[in-house]
Design an enzyme around this catalytic site. Sequence first.
Site, PDB file in Angstrom:
ATOM      1  N   HIS A  61     -34.558 -21.358 -42.711  1.00 47.81           N
ATOM      2  CA  HIS A  61     -33.256 -20.676 -42.754  1.00 47.81           C
ATOM      3  C   HIS A  61     -33.462 -19.190 -42.486  1.00 47.81           C
ATOM      4  O   HIS A  61     -33.642 -18.390 -43.404  1.00 47.81           O
ATOM      5  CB  HIS A  61     -32.606 -20.877 -44.123  1.00 47.81           C
ATOM      6  CG  HIS A  61     -31.172 -20.455 -44.189  1.00 47.81           C
ATOM      7  ND1 HIS A  61     -30.163 -21.325 -44.516  1.00 47.81           N
ATOM      8  CD2 HIS A  61     -30.567 -19.263 -43.965  1.00 47.81           C
ATOM      9  CE1 HIS A  61     -29.003 -20.678 -44.512  1.00 47.81           C
ATOM     10  NE2 HIS A  61     -29.236 -19.416 -44.175  1.00 47.81           N
ATOM     11  N   THR A  99     -21.964 -15.764 -40.809  1.00 40.46           N
ATOM     12  CA  THR A  99     -20.536 -15.485 -40.817  1.00 40.46           C
ATOM     13  C   THR A  99     -20.006 -15.170 -39.420  1.00 40.46           C
ATOM     14  O   THR A  99     -18.922 -15.617 -39.029  1.00 40.46           O
ATOM     15  CB  THR A  99     -20.246 -14.276 -41.729  1.00 40.46           C
ATOM     16  OG1 THR A  99     -20.876 -14.473 -42.995  1.00 40.46           O
ATOM     17  CG2 THR A  99     -18.759 -14.089 -41.932  1.00 40.46           C
ATOM     18  N   LYS A 155     -25.223 -26.356 -38.315  1.00 41.18           N
ATOM     19  CA  LYS A 155     -24.954 -25.476 -39.457  1.00 41.18           C
ATOM     20  C   LYS A 155     -23.458 -25.395 -39.684  1.00 41.18           C
ATOM     21  O   LYS A 155     -22.668 -25.339 -38.736  1.00 41.18           O
ATOM     22  CB  LYS A 155     -25.515 -24.082 -39.149  1.00 41.18           C
ATOM     23  CG  LYS A 155     -24.956 -22.927 -39.986  1.00 41.18           C
ATOM     24  CD  LYS A 155     -25.572 -22.862 -41.366  1.00 41.18           C
ATOM     25  CE  LYS A 155     -24.989 -21.703 -42.187  1.00 41.18           C
ATOM     26  NZ  LYS A 155     -25.423 -20.377 -41.741  1.00 41.18           N
ATOM     27  N   ARG A 162     -15.432 -16.984 -46.787  1.00 40.83           N
ATOM     28  CA  ARG A 162     -15.677 -16.664 -45.374  1.00 40.83           C
ATOM     29  C   ARG A 162     -15.789 -17.907 -44.505  1.00 40.83           C
ATOM     30  O   ARG A 162     -15.903 -17.796 -43.276  1.00 40.83           O
ATOM     31  CB  ARG A 162     -16.962 -15.844 -45.251  1.00 40.83           C
ATOM     32  CG  ARG A 162     -16.927 -14.492 -45.947  1.00 40.83           C
ATOM     33  CD  ARG A 162     -18.323 -13.910 -46.058  1.00 40.83           C
ATOM     34  NE  ARG A 162     -19.167 -14.740 -46.925  1.00 40.83           N
ATOM     35  CZ  ARG A 162     -20.478 -14.562 -47.067  1.00 40.83           C
ATOM     36  NH1 ARG A 162     -21.102 -13.627 -46.384  1.00 40.83           N
ATOM     37  NH2 ARG A 162     -21.166 -15.342 -47.885  1.00 40.83           N
ATOM     38  N   HIS A 223     -28.786 -22.170 -50.417  1.00 46.41           N
ATOM     39  CA  HIS A 223     -28.416 -21.142 -51.399  1.00 46.41           C
ATOM     40  C   HIS A 223     -28.051 -21.792 -52.739  1.00 46.41           C
ATOM     41  O   HIS A 223     -27.216 -21.282 -53.493  1.00 46.41           O
ATOM     42  CB  HIS A 223     -27.240 -20.283 -50.914  1.00 46.41           C
ATOM     43  CG  HIS A 223     -27.384 -19.751 -49.528  1.00 46.41           C
ATOM     44  ND1 HIS A 223     -28.552 -19.215 -49.054  1.00 46.41           N
ATOM     45  CD2 HIS A 223     -26.482 -19.689 -48.495  1.00 46.41           C
ATOM     46  CE1 HIS A 223     -28.382 -18.834 -47.796  1.00 46.41           C
ATOM     47  NE2 HIS A 223     -27.143 -19.125 -47.429  1.00 46.41           N
ATOM     48  N   ASP A 284     -33.837 -16.926 -45.851  1.00 45.89           N
ATOM     49  CA  ASP A 284     -32.575 -16.353 -45.379  1.00 45.89           C
ATOM     50  C   ASP A 284     -32.841 -15.004 -44.715  1.00 45.89           C
ATOM     51  O   ASP A 284     -32.002 -14.097 -44.720  1.00 45.89           O
ATOM     52  CB  ASP A 284     -31.572 -16.196 -46.528  1.00 45.89           C
ATOM     53  CG  ASP A 284     -30.130 -16.007 -46.056  1.00 45.89           C
ATOM     54  OD1 ASP A 284     -29.845 -16.308 -44.878  1.00 45.89           O
ATOM     55  OD2 ASP A 284     -29.300 -15.534 -46.857  1.00 45.89           O
TER      56      ASP A 284
END
Length: 389
Positions: A61, A99, A155, A162, A223, A284
């Site tokens: 990720h 996002t 994904k 969001r 997450h 991340d």
Amino acid sequence: MFKLIKKANIYAPESLGINDILIAGDKILKIEKNIEISGLGNLDIIDLGGKTLIPGFVDGHVHLIGGGGEGGYHTRTPEVLLSHLTRAGITTVVGLLGTDCSTRHNESLYAKAKGLTKEGVSAFMFTGGYKVPSETITQSIQKDIVFIDQVIGLKTALSDHRSSQPTIDELSRMASEARVAGLIAGKCGRIVVHLGNSTQGFEPLFTVIEQSDIPISQFIPTHVNRTMHLAEQGMEWLHKGGYVDLTAGINPDKGARGSIKASDFLVQCHTKGIDTHKVCISSDGNGSIPIFNDKRELIGLKVAGFASLLYQFKEMVLTCGMTITEAITPLTQSPAECLGLAETKGQISPGKDADFLVLNEQLDITHTYARGVCHLKDGVSLIKGTFES
């Protein structure tokens, strides 16, 4: 080019003890107690003197072309540099969008993955992003996964203000498309699901597996250690046989209020008797870390790094008392299996890619080898990206 690694204390992830490793090109050819080679003029011999050797990290990720943008154009995070990965021990990396699916594109992500692979690591990607219908390269989830070599899955985002707020039917359809494409292409075909702070958490995912024939293993919720509520749901998800992905940089000691460290999540699983074989830990990396107030207003922004992977590994061993095998599995073997890359990645074994790290007594990374090539030696980057100074 042949390399002979002598006297390595190997964790593959299981402990193999002191052994030699013979590497031919980018592959591990042989692992034995004492390998003697003669008649090879291009043999490079590296004596580790009993230092610890583990598989290279498989980071599933990463925002390879940057992320963010929640605070305006100037808050778009930068692209990943090759040496930032190899210094952190990452030899296999999977990129994705976040996002921003407007100024970031899957075509650019694909080009970045190809570029990093050319520079020496192994890079893949998930198509899609937060937006539903999914932004893809071929305008088809299935065709992206089936026909584009670097694309291994999809994904999307849930439980976040969001996200595109997909319905259960939309989520089921996306998961089904990715699954069928994976079967056709021989790839994992899984769908990474960003989970935000919303109280519904895993509920849409539980609904999908209860109301459809889609197996729980089709999803990779990520997450999961963001909040204790998500962590508890994640443990239930694990108990039912699903994968979960923890974010190494989410840490209450470093300002992530209400979260749980990846290492503590694993400790709680062990205490509750929950099998952790399907727990993955990712960075991340280069994603934004937006800070919102109770009104969902942006009040701060940070950039995620890559050092958190090694930090969590050391935390598991030195603080939580886990074995090296237990600590490296969610960073190597488990993500390789989850991402459909286990044929070549995640283990020190004959026939696998020669991706490995050498650690000192403090468990810091001194050497990084990716596909048989030394990128980091004694803490110094020998190979840098094309435009790195």
